[in-house]
Motif scaffolding. Structure first.
Motif, PDB file in Angstrom:
ATOM      1  N   GLY A   1     -43.352   5.935  -3.672  1.00 57.25           N
ATOM      2  CA  GLY A   1     -44.750   5.704  -3.322  1.00 57.25           C
ATOM      3  C   GLY A   1     -45.668   5.531  -4.515  1.00 57.25           C
ATOM      4  N   SER A   2     -45.099   5.243  -5.698  1.00 53.81           N
ATOM      5  CA  SER A   2     -45.909   5.120  -6.911  1.00 53.81           C
ATOM      6  C   SER A   2     -46.596   3.766  -7.044  1.00 53.81           C
ATOM      7  N   GLY A   3     -46.271   2.833  -6.170  1.00 51.85           N
ATOM      8  CA  GLY A   3     -46.885   1.505  -6.207  1.00 51.85           C
ATOM      9  C   GLY A   3     -45.825   0.429  -6.327  1.00 51.85           C
ATOM     10  N   GLU A   4     -46.176  -0.738  -5.858  1.00 47.45           N
ATOM     11  CA  GLU A   4     -45.235  -1.848  -5.857  1.00 47.45           C
ATOM     12  C   GLU A   4     -45.231  -2.567  -7.203  1.00 47.45           C
ATOM     13  N   VAL A   5     -44.027  -2.794  -7.725  1.00 45.81           N
ATOM     14  CA  VAL A   5     -43.860  -3.501  -8.985  1.00 45.81           C
ATOM     15  C   VAL A   5     -42.913  -4.672  -8.729  1.00 45.81           C
ATOM     16  N   ASP A   6     -43.316  -5.859  -9.155  1.00 48.13           N
ATOM     17  CA  ASP A   6     -42.516  -7.054  -8.921  1.00 48.13           C
ATOM     18  C   ASP A   6     -41.430  -7.202  -9.978  1.00 48.13           C
ATOM     19  N   HIS A   7     -40.244  -7.566  -9.512  1.00 43.05           N
ATOM     20  CA  HIS A   7     -39.089  -7.809 -10.371  1.00 43.05           C
ATOM     21  C   HIS A   7     -38.396  -9.081  -9.900  1.00 43.05           C
ATOM     22  N   TYR A   8     -37.574  -9.647 -10.773  1.00 40.44           N
ATOM     23  CA  TYR A   8     -36.646 -10.709 -10.387  1.00 40.44           C
ATOM     24  C   TYR A   8     -35.289 -10.072 -10.152  1.00 40.44           C
ATOM     25  N   PHE A   9     -34.584 -10.540  -9.153  1.00 46.11           N
ATOM     26  CA  PHE A   9     -33.207 -10.116  -8.927  1.00 46.11           C
ATOM     27  C   PHE A   9     -32.327 -10.836  -9.941  1.00 46.11           C
ATOM     28  N   ARG A  10     -31.452 -10.085 -10.632  1.00 47.84           N
ATOM     29  CA  ARG A  10     -30.588 -10.678 -11.656  1.00 47.84           C
ATOM     30  C   ARG A  10     -29.105 -10.628 -11.304  1.00 47.84           C
ATOM     31  N   GLY A  11     -28.683  -9.667 -10.485  1.00 48.57           N
ATOM     32  CA  GLY A  11     -27.270  -9.621 -10.123  1.00 48.57           C
ATOM     33  C   GLY A  11     -26.865  -8.304  -9.498  1.00 48.57           C
ATOM     34  N   ILE A  12     -25.637  -8.296  -8.968  1.00 49.42           N
ATOM     35  CA  ILE A  12     -25.107  -7.129  -8.271  1.00 49.42           C
ATOM     36  C   ILE A  12     -23.641  -6.956  -8.655  1.00 49.42           C
ATOM     37  N   SER A  13     -23.210  -5.714  -8.754  1.00 43.03           N
ATOM     38  CA  SER A  13     -21.805  -5.420  -9.062  1.00 43.03           C
ATOM     39  C   SER A  13     -21.008  -5.303  -7.763  1.00 43.03           C
ATOM     40  N   GLU A  14     -19.724  -5.155  -7.906  1.00 45.60           N
ATOM     41  CA  GLU A  14     -18.871  -4.848  -6.758  1.00 45.60           C
ATOM     42  C   GLU A  14     -19.008  -3.361  -6.431  1.00 45.60           C
ATOM     43  N   ILE A  15     -18.700  -2.986  -5.221  1.00 43.98           N
ATOM     44  CA  ILE A  15     -18.656  -1.572  -4.835  1.00 43.98           C
ATOM     45  C   ILE A  15     -17.359  -0.992  -5.391  1.00 43.98           C
ATOM     46  N   THR A  16     -17.477   0.078  -6.169  1.00 42.97           N
ATOM     47  CA  THR A  16     -16.297   0.685  -6.779  1.00 42.97           C
ATOM     48  C   THR A  16     -16.218   2.164  -6.435  1.00 42.97           C
ATOM     49  N   PRO A  17     -15.001   2.686  -6.238  1.00 47.00           N
ATOM     50  CA  PRO A  17     -14.848   4.117  -5.944  1.00 47.00           C
ATOM     51  C   PRO A  17     -15.059   4.950  -7.207  1.00 47.00           C
ATOM     52  N   LYS A  18     -15.593   6.150  -7.019  1.00 46.78           N
ATOM     53  CA  LYS A  18     -15.763   7.108  -8.110  1.00 46.78           C
ATOM     54  C   LYS A  18     -14.737   8.219  -7.929  1.00 46.78           C
ATOM     55  N   GLU A  19     -14.540   8.998  -8.968  1.00 44.47           N
ATOM     56  CA  GLU A  19     -13.554  10.078  -8.937  1.00 44.47           C
ATOM     57  C   GLU A  19     -13.880  11.154  -7.905  1.00 44.47           C
ATOM     58  N   ASP A  20     -15.161  11.334  -7.583  1.00 48.17           N
ATOM     59  CA  ASP A  20     -15.561  12.396  -6.650  1.00 48.17           C
ATOM     60  C   ASP A  20     -15.462  11.977  -5.182  1.00 48.17           C
ATOM     61  N   GLY A  21     -14.904  10.805  -4.908  1.00 42.18           N
ATOM     62  CA  GLY A  21     -14.749  10.330  -3.538  1.00 42.18           C
ATOM     63  C   GLY A  21     -15.900   9.470  -3.055  1.00 42.18           C
ATOM     64  N   ALA A  22     -16.996   9.434  -3.783  1.00 36.73           N
ATOM     65  CA  ALA A  22     -18.130   8.583  -3.430  1.00 36.73           C
ATOM     66  C   ALA A  22     -17.883   7.182  -3.991  1.00 36.73           C
TER      67      ALA A  22
ATOM     68  N   LEU B   1     -32.216  -5.775 -12.186  1.00 34.26           N
ATOM     69  CA  LEU B   1     -33.503  -6.403 -11.935  1.00 34.26           C
ATOM     70  C   LEU B   1     -34.199  -6.663 -13.263  1.00 34.26           C
ATOM     71  N   GLN B   2     -35.056  -7.654 -13.286  1.00 36.48           N
ATOM     72  CA  GLN B   2     -35.853  -7.994 -14.473  1.00 36.48           C
ATOM     73  C   GLN B   2     -37.313  -7.882 -14.105  1.00 36.48           C
ATOM     74  N   PHE B   3     -38.083  -7.127 -14.909  1.00 38.35           N
ATOM     75  CA  PHE B   3     -39.513  -6.989 -14.650  1.00 38.35           C
ATOM     76  C   PHE B   3     -40.159  -8.360 -14.646  1.00 38.35           C
ATOM     77  N   LEU B   4     -40.941  -8.654 -13.616  1.00 36.80           N
ATOM     78  CA  LEU B   4     -41.628  -9.936 -13.480  1.00 36.80           C
ATOM     79  C   LEU B   4     -42.986  -9.797 -14.148  1.00 36.80           C
ATOM     80  N   SER B   5     -43.149 -10.440 -15.281  1.00 39.28           N
ATOM     81  CA  SER B   5     -44.425 -10.348 -15.985  1.00 39.28           C
ATOM     82  C   SER B   5     -45.265 -11.574 -15.659  1.00 39.28           C
ATOM     83  N   ASN B   6     -46.530 -11.331 -15.483  1.00 37.34           N
ATOM     84  CA  ASN B   6     -47.463 -12.417 -15.215  1.00 37.34           C
ATOM     85  C   ASN B   6     -48.067 -12.865 -16.523  1.00 37.34           C
ATOM     86  N   THR B   7     -47.872 -14.132 -16.867  1.00 39.57           N
ATOM     87  CA  THR B   7     -48.460 -14.642 -18.106  1.00 39.57           C
ATOM     88  C   THR B   7     -49.762 -15.353 -17.785  1.00 39.57           C
TER      89      THR B   7
END
Length: 107
Positions: free
Chosen positions: A72-93, A100-106
């Motif tokens: 709830g701190s406020g909306e900040v615009d970003h560009y989507f840059r990419g996503i990884s694959e879902i990978t298992p962790k040692e703890d079972g999760a 994301l890339q911060f979208l700066s207004n010039t």
């Protein structure tokens, strides 16, 4: 929005598409700031939870604007840059990373 959640919004301001939202409990999210205004959002949870998150981001085109609101701190615009694959962790999760890339207004 719950004050401890992280909210992602795509299609904000696009009158041709309806706005889509993804709200994730902050206990499943960590955010790492990188140089040059980029951030990596790390998600941790069950495979089914991460599939829902993955499906949301797979519907975003690279360099498409995306709004991020942390606790709830406020909306900040970003560009989507990419996503990884879902990978298992040692703890079972499972783990998923979104960049994301911060979208700066010039002027």
């Amino acid at each position: 929005m719950d004050e401890s959640n992280v909210l992602f919004i795509k299609n904000r301001g696009n009158s041709k598409k309806s706005e889509e939202k993804l709200e994730v409990d902050d206990k499943h999210v960590t955010i790492q700031s990188r140089t040059g205004g980029s951030v990596v959002v790390n998600f941790k949870g069950s495979e089914s939870e991460l599939m829902d998150i993955s499906n949301f981001f797979k519907g975003v085109n690279e360099v498409e604007p995306l709004t991020l609101n942390i606790g709830g701190s406020g909306e900040v615009d970003h560009y989507f840059r990419g996503i990884s694959e879902i990978t298992p962790k040692e703890d079972g999760a499972y783990k998923l990373d979104v960049t994301l890339q911060f979208l700066s207004n010039t002027v």
